[in-house]
Enzyme design. Structure first.
Site, PDB file in Angstrom:
ATOM      1  N   LYS A   1       0.868  -1.185   0.000  1.00 49.18           N
ATOM      2  CA  LYS A   1       0.000   0.000   0.000  1.00 49.18           C
ATOM      3  C   LYS A   1       0.897   1.225   0.000  1.00 49.18           C
ATOM      4  O   LYS A   1       2.029   1.159   0.474  1.00 49.18           O
ATOM      5  CB  LYS A   1      -0.876   0.015   1.253  1.00 49.18           C
ATOM      6  CG  LYS A   1      -2.152   0.793   1.095  1.00 49.18           C
ATOM      7  CD  LYS A   1      -3.232  -0.052   0.436  1.00 49.18           C
ATOM      8  CE  LYS A   1      -4.425   0.755   0.008  1.00 49.18           C
ATOM      9  NZ  LYS A   1      -5.541  -0.120  -0.367  1.00 49.18           N
TER      10      LYS A   1
ATOM     11  N   ASP B   1      -6.710   4.072  -4.877  1.00 50.09           N
ATOM     12  CA  ASP B   1      -7.458   3.931  -3.618  1.00 50.09           C
ATOM     13  C   ASP B   1      -8.151   5.291  -3.457  1.00 50.09           C
ATOM     14  O   ASP B   1      -8.312   6.016  -4.454  1.00 50.09           O
ATOM     15  CB  ASP B   1      -6.493   3.597  -2.450  1.00 50.09           C
ATOM     16  CG  ASP B   1      -7.216   3.146  -1.180  1.00 50.09           C
ATOM     17  OD1 ASP B   1      -7.606   1.974  -1.105  1.00 50.09           O
ATOM     18  OD2 ASP B   1      -7.419   3.973  -0.262  1.00 50.09           O
TER      19      ASP B   1
HETATM   20  O1  2IT Z   1      -8.048  -1.595  -1.092  1.00 48.68           O
HETATM   21  C1  2IT Z   1      -7.896  -2.117  -2.217  1.00 48.68           C
HETATM   22  O2  2IT Z   1      -7.965  -3.339  -2.392  1.00 48.68           O
HETATM   23  C2  2IT Z   1      -7.602  -1.232  -3.349  1.00 48.68           C
HETATM   24  N1  2IT Z   1      -7.551  -0.033  -3.158  1.00 48.68           N
HETATM   25  C3  2IT Z   1      -7.344  -1.797  -4.701  1.00 48.68           C
HETATM   26  C4  2IT Z   1      -5.925  -2.244  -4.822  1.00 48.68           C
HETATM   27  C5  2IT Z   1      -5.507  -2.711  -6.181  1.00 48.68           C
HETATM   28  O3  2IT Z   1      -4.308  -3.033  -6.315  1.00 48.68           O
HETATM   29  O4  2IT Z   1      -6.318  -2.780  -7.108  1.00 48.68           O
END
Ligand code: 2IT
Length: 447
Positions: A124, A164
């Site tokens: 993240k 996100d």
């Molecule tokens: O919280 C999540 O799963 C997302 N924001 C999507 C992450 C992604 O790599 O598509």
């Protein structure tokens, strides 16, 4: 493993990281029994290792605003765990972003990605940059400056970021453009890309659609084999995820009676129409963070300032906004109004007290890492299409998404069904997600 001992150590080490500690506590509590039946996990200190990110980058992002003024923000990428595949997870641009929030999100992502059945590790990232009220040119300059630092630490088989909160198609486009310029390579290093340059059909809808597919499975598994058709649904938020959930729920015959924003709730007793759903997207694009104009445009809807979506009577509650958005009091209000299913769509949207209230009342409750996994799963499908240099039709992607949500639900049932028949989806999702990562870590040695 003793959850209390591990938590005490983490609390002493990271006393200010409350979201991270909250996320870890929830997972450890649910896996403790199963973990203690596996002495090989204990010997390899799997829990002590899995709660710490592999590494974390922090960097300065300096850019120039439209007034010619120099602005400085902080950028981060947390590479949490790559035992089952390359790091994968979104970027969040929001003033609240800090190491605790990104560590909680990266930790959750690790188990969520494991649940998807696809080979993706957890990561993240993001920045405390606030995109609200910024011009397109400012967003572009910020994204370029952010990527100028991030690019060395990501790659299609190393770490694949996506969107996100605060990062959507526009931002991914700018980030991808800068990555391409710096590396002279065009491959699937980001997901959520535009369709013209390697994006996948259904990715924008996938989190909300997948959440509603998951709810359908919860309903079908109910002893009365229920269906979403005719049910009333309250949704918090009016972003991409809320829009996807409202669209699919409406298509399947449910009535979306509430959406909400930071300014209050829209009570929408007649449910959604295509025009209203389209207007949700317009509201979001307007960058003002308000839902009040919805009631001006559609007179059958009513704006109630300062209230949350949980004040509206509904069968099904779907938090789609932000972590810890639902308190114990909110949950109790829903229960008093007769809500009998809550599907958490936002990451850690429910405070521990809210989850406890739902479980004590014996109503159906499923956690974000299972319910919202359709988003990252479809990112995984985008990675596959990029690696194969092909693109699938919307029907193909949607079918795969259906299959993935169905297997996530089955995994929750397998690991979460209690002797009395109640399905503890929190336990089911945590144990199922954990087992695969733990076994992968064990097999790959102490590294
Ligand atoms: O919280 C999540 O799963 C997302 N924001 C999507 C992450 C992604 O790599 O598509």
């Amino acid at each position: 493993m003793k959850t209390a001992e591990i938590m005490a150590r983490l609390q002493a080490k990271y006393p200010t990281e409350k979201e991270y500690l909250q996320a870890v506590q929830e997972v450890l509590e649910s896996i403790e029994d199963v973990y203690n039946q596996h002495p090989e996990f204990e010997n390899a200190k799997i829990v002590e290792r899995i709660v710490e990110p592999d590494r974390m980058f922090t960097f300065r992002v300096t850019w120039v605003d439209d007034n010619g003024e120099v602005q400085t923000n902080t950028g981060y990428r947390v590479q949490f765990n790559n035992a089952i595949g390359p790091y994968k997870g979104g970027l969040r641009f929001h003033p609240s972003v800090n190491p605790s929030i990104l560590k909680f999100l990266g930790f959750e992502q690790t188990f969520k990605n494991s649940l998807t059945t696809l080979p993706m590790g957890g990561g993240k990232g993001g920045s405390d940059f606030n995109p609200k009220g910024k011009s397109d040119a400012e967003i572009m300059r910020f994204c370029q400056a952010f990527m100028l630092e991030l690019w060395r630490n990501i790659g299609p088989d190393m770490d694949v970021p996506a969107g996100d909160i605060g990062v959507g198609g526009r931002e991914i486009g700018f980030l991808n453009g800068m990555y391409k310029k710096l590396t002279r390579e065009h491959h699937g290093v980001l997901t959520g890309k535009g369709l013209q340059f390697g994006g996948s059909l259904i990715r924008p809808e996938a989190t909300g659609f997948g959440a509603v597919y998951f709810v359908q499975h919860m309903l079908h598994t109910h002893k009365d084999n229920l269906d979403i058709k005719g049910k009333t649904v309250a949704i918090s938020g009016f972003g991409n995820v809320a829009w996807g959930a409202a669209t699919k729920a409406t298509e399947l015959g449910a009535k979306v009676v509430a959406i909400s924003g930071p300014d209050g709730v829209i009570y929408n007793p007649e449910g959604m129409t295509q025009e209203k759903l389209d207007y949700m997207l317009e509201l979001r694009a307007s960058n003002n963070d308000v839902v009040a104009p919805f009631a001006q445009k559609f007179p059958d809807a009513q704006f109630i300032p300062g209230k949350k979506a949980w004040s509206v009577k509904c069968d099904i509650a779907m938090p789609c906004a932000f972590q810890n958005e639902m308190s114990r009091e909110d949950a109790e209000m829903l229960l008093a109004n007769g809500t009998w299913l809550c599907a958490e769509v936002s990451n850690m949207g429910c405070q521990p007290g809210a989850i406890e209230a739902f479980q004590k009342a014996g109503i159906l409750f499923a956690p974000g890492k299972a319910v919202n996994a359709g988003g990252v799963a479809t990112s995984g499908l985008e990675m596959t299409q990029n690696a194969m240099h092909i693109s699938w039709s919307a029907k193909e992607v949607d079918e795969k998404l259906h299959g993935i949500m169905s297997s996530i639900h089955a995994a929750c049932v397998k690991y979460g069904t209690q002797p009395d028949g109640y399905i503890n989806y929190v336990k089911g999702a945590n144990v199922a997600g954990f087992m695969k990562v733990a076994e992968a870590m064990l097999a790959q040695g102490v590294i």
